[in-house]
Design a protein around this motif. Sequence first.
Motif, PDB file in Angstrom:
ATOM      1  N   GLN A 116       0.857  -1.175   0.000  1.00 37.16           N
ATOM      2  CA  GLN A 116       0.000   0.000   0.000  1.00 37.16           C
ATOM      3  C   GLN A 116       0.898   1.231   0.000  1.00 37.16           C
ATOM      4  O   GLN A 116       1.610   1.495   0.959  1.00 37.16           O
ATOM      5  CB  GLN A 116      -0.930   0.036   1.210  1.00 37.16           C
ATOM      6  N   LEU A 117       0.862   1.950  -1.116  1.00 39.70           N
ATOM      7  CA  LEU A 117       1.671   3.158  -1.260  1.00 39.70           C
ATOM      8  C   LEU A 117       0.787   4.358  -0.957  1.00 39.70           C
ATOM      9  O   LEU A 117      -0.233   4.571  -1.608  1.00 39.70           O
ATOM     10  CB  LEU A 117       2.223   3.241  -2.691  1.00 39.70           C
ATOM     11  N   ILE A 118       1.175   5.135   0.056  1.00 36.38           N
ATOM     12  CA  ILE A 118       0.373   6.274   0.503  1.00 36.38           C
ATOM     13  C   ILE A 118       1.212   7.547   0.437  1.00 36.38           C
ATOM     14  O   ILE A 118       2.366   7.568   0.866  1.00 36.38           O
ATOM     15  CB  ILE A 118      -0.127   6.064   1.942  1.00 36.38           C
ATOM     16  N   THR A 119       0.626   8.601  -0.121  1.00 35.01           N
ATOM     17  CA  THR A 119       1.284   9.902  -0.121  1.00 35.01           C
ATOM     18  C   THR A 119       0.492  10.871   0.753  1.00 35.01           C
ATOM     19  O   THR A 119      -0.726  10.772   0.854  1.00 35.01           O
ATOM     20  CB  THR A 119       1.388  10.491  -1.544  1.00 35.01           C
ATOM     21  N   LYS A 120       1.192  11.790   1.357  1.00 35.51           N
ATOM     22  CA  LYS A 120       0.545  12.820   2.184  1.00 35.51           C
ATOM     23  C   LYS A 120       0.740  14.189   1.550  1.00 35.51           C
ATOM     24  O   LYS A 120      -0.132  14.689   0.863  1.00 35.51           O
ATOM     25  CB  LYS A 120       1.105  12.769   3.602  1.00 35.51           C
ATOM     26  N   ASN A 137      -0.229  11.575  -6.908  1.00 40.20           N
ATOM     27  CA  ASN A 137      -0.364  12.942  -6.424  1.00 40.20           C
ATOM     28  C   ASN A 137      -0.418  12.924  -4.892  1.00 40.20           C
ATOM     29  O   ASN A 137      -0.454  11.868  -4.262  1.00 40.20           O
ATOM     30  CB  ASN A 137      -1.618  13.588  -7.014  1.00 40.20           C
ATOM     31  N   LYS A 138      -0.480  14.101  -4.287  1.00 41.17           N
ATOM     32  CA  LYS A 138      -0.602  14.192  -2.832  1.00 41.17           C
ATOM     33  C   LYS A 138      -1.902  13.542  -2.367  1.00 41.17           C
ATOM     34  O   LYS A 138      -2.869  13.455  -3.109  1.00 41.17           O
ATOM     35  CB  LYS A 138      -0.576  15.662  -2.395  1.00 41.17           C
ATOM     36  N   ALA A 139      -1.913  13.097  -1.108  1.00 43.08           N
ATOM     37  CA  ALA A 139      -3.117  12.537  -0.469  1.00 43.08           C
ATOM     38  C   ALA A 139      -3.727  11.406  -1.286  1.00 43.08           C
ATOM     39  O   ALA A 139      -4.911  11.387  -1.569  1.00 43.08           O
ATOM     40  CB  ALA A 139      -4.141  13.638  -0.226  1.00 43.08           C
ATOM     41  N   THR A 140      -2.877  10.456  -1.697  1.00 43.37           N
ATOM     42  CA  THR A 140      -3.318   9.343  -2.546  1.00 43.37           C
ATOM     43  C   THR A 140      -2.921   8.019  -1.923  1.00 43.37           C
ATOM     44  O   THR A 140      -1.883   7.918  -1.258  1.00 43.37           O
ATOM     45  CB  THR A 140      -2.707   9.482  -3.951  1.00 43.37           C
ATOM     46  N   SER A 141      -3.744   6.992  -2.134  1.00 41.29           N
ATOM     47  CA  SER A 141      -3.451   5.654  -1.631  1.00 41.29           C
ATOM     48  C   SER A 141      -3.672   4.631  -2.746  1.00 41.29           C
ATOM     49  O   SER A 141      -4.744   4.586  -3.345  1.00 41.29           O
ATOM     50  CB  SER A 141      -4.352   5.330  -0.430  1.00 41.29           C
ATOM     51  N   LEU A 142      -2.659   3.825  -3.004  1.00 40.75           N
ATOM     52  CA  LEU A 142      -2.715   2.812  -4.057  1.00 40.75           C
ATOM     53  C   LEU A 142      -2.271   1.469  -3.490  1.00 40.75           C
ATOM     54  O   LEU A 142      -1.247   1.376  -2.814  1.00 40.75           O
ATOM     55  CB  LEU A 142      -1.816   3.194  -5.229  1.00 40.75           C
ATOM     56  N   THR A 158      -7.453   3.537  -3.842  1.00 41.90           N
ATOM     57  CA  THR A 158      -8.409   3.737  -2.754  1.00 41.90           C
ATOM     58  C   THR A 158      -8.917   5.170  -2.717  1.00 41.90           C
ATOM     59  O   THR A 158     -10.100   5.426  -2.516  1.00 41.90           O
ATOM     60  CB  THR A 158      -7.753   3.388  -1.401  1.00 41.90           C
ATOM     61  N   ARG A 159      -8.011   6.122  -2.913  1.00 43.89           N
ATOM     62  CA  ARG A 159      -8.397   7.533  -2.923  1.00 43.89           C
ATOM     63  C   ARG A 159      -7.299   8.329  -3.606  1.00 43.89           C
ATOM     64  O   ARG A 159      -6.181   7.863  -3.771  1.00 43.89           O
ATOM     65  CB  ARG A 159      -8.591   8.056  -1.491  1.00 43.89           C
ATOM     66  N   GLY A 160      -7.629   9.561  -4.005  1.00 43.67           N
ATOM     67  CA  GLY A 160      -6.625  10.458  -4.554  1.00 43.67           C
ATOM     68  C   GLY A 160      -6.513  10.407  -6.068  1.00 43.67           C
ATOM     69  O   GLY A 160      -7.477  10.111  -6.778  1.00 43.67           O
TER      70      GLY A 160
END
Length: 320
Positions: A116-120, A137-142, A158-160
């Motif tokens: 799970q790769l998450i960016t803030k 991009n920012k605030a993204t979850s893959l 998941t989002r972003g």
Amino acid sequence: MEINDDLLVSHILGEVSPATAEEISTWRNSDPANNERYQQFRAIWETSKNINYIGTLDPQVSLQKLKEKAAMQKAEDDKVVPLNRKNSWLKIAAAILSFVGCGLFYLYQRNFKEIQLITKNEVKVDTLSDGSIVTLNKATSLKYPIRFRGKKRNVILTRGEAFFNVAKNKAMPFIISTGSTTIKVVGTSFNVKNKADAIEVIVETGIVQVTRNGNTVSLKPGEKVLVKQNPLLFRKEKNPDRLYNYYRSKEFVADNTPLWRLVEVLNEAYESKIVISRKELNELQLNTTFKDESLDDILVIISRTFGVTVEKKNGAIVIK
């Protein structure tokens, strides 16, 4: 309406009414943990369809292992999402087993390892095991597997927002699940955004198939589709600009771009609140490129170009 596990399974299988689908959408958007729970169920379902298992399964042994797995996870699951937990993992397992055969759920849990790769507050670039490159991009979850197996390459946004440059492999399609939408390609590049209860797909190269609730559209370069949950919308149209690409290119390209559209992207990129106070300013056309510019510098250029005033007031930036 109580959103329990049986209802989530029915939604994933497309067996609920539009009114129930809308309630589930509201529930998912009310809490990130709710949406995470839903995506877990969808991931299990999508992956189970693609498991290419060769061998002999003992249904009784597999079911016993499944029960043991459910018992181990029950205490942790109760702390995450306020759902009806009684036999929750057995219910979702039962739905899956009815489609793909007894024991596949256990095999999925044992063999399918994912990242799970998450960016803030940063943009990240990663290369998947098949050579595909994804920019988040920012605030993204893959979520994606360490290695793709079976006949498809499945990932979950998941989002972003993310840009996918997919390695070509006709024998193994690349499939992205995001919300209630599925995106299928072989080898192409495109942008996907899942924000504010809306999903947007923009194609740069190749052909992309986007599916929602059994309806499918094919997108060519320069085309996009917008999917909204409430009200229900599934619309294909021409993509008017390249502003969606700002987080990869570090520039805002305005080519006869209306002011309202540039402001929309600036608010997203800088997490600002820019407001156009007069309607007649919305359609003013701008032709320029901002590269590595601060928001203040961009606003100065807008002010000078159109002869408007930019004022900071009560946490907002007002163009008038």
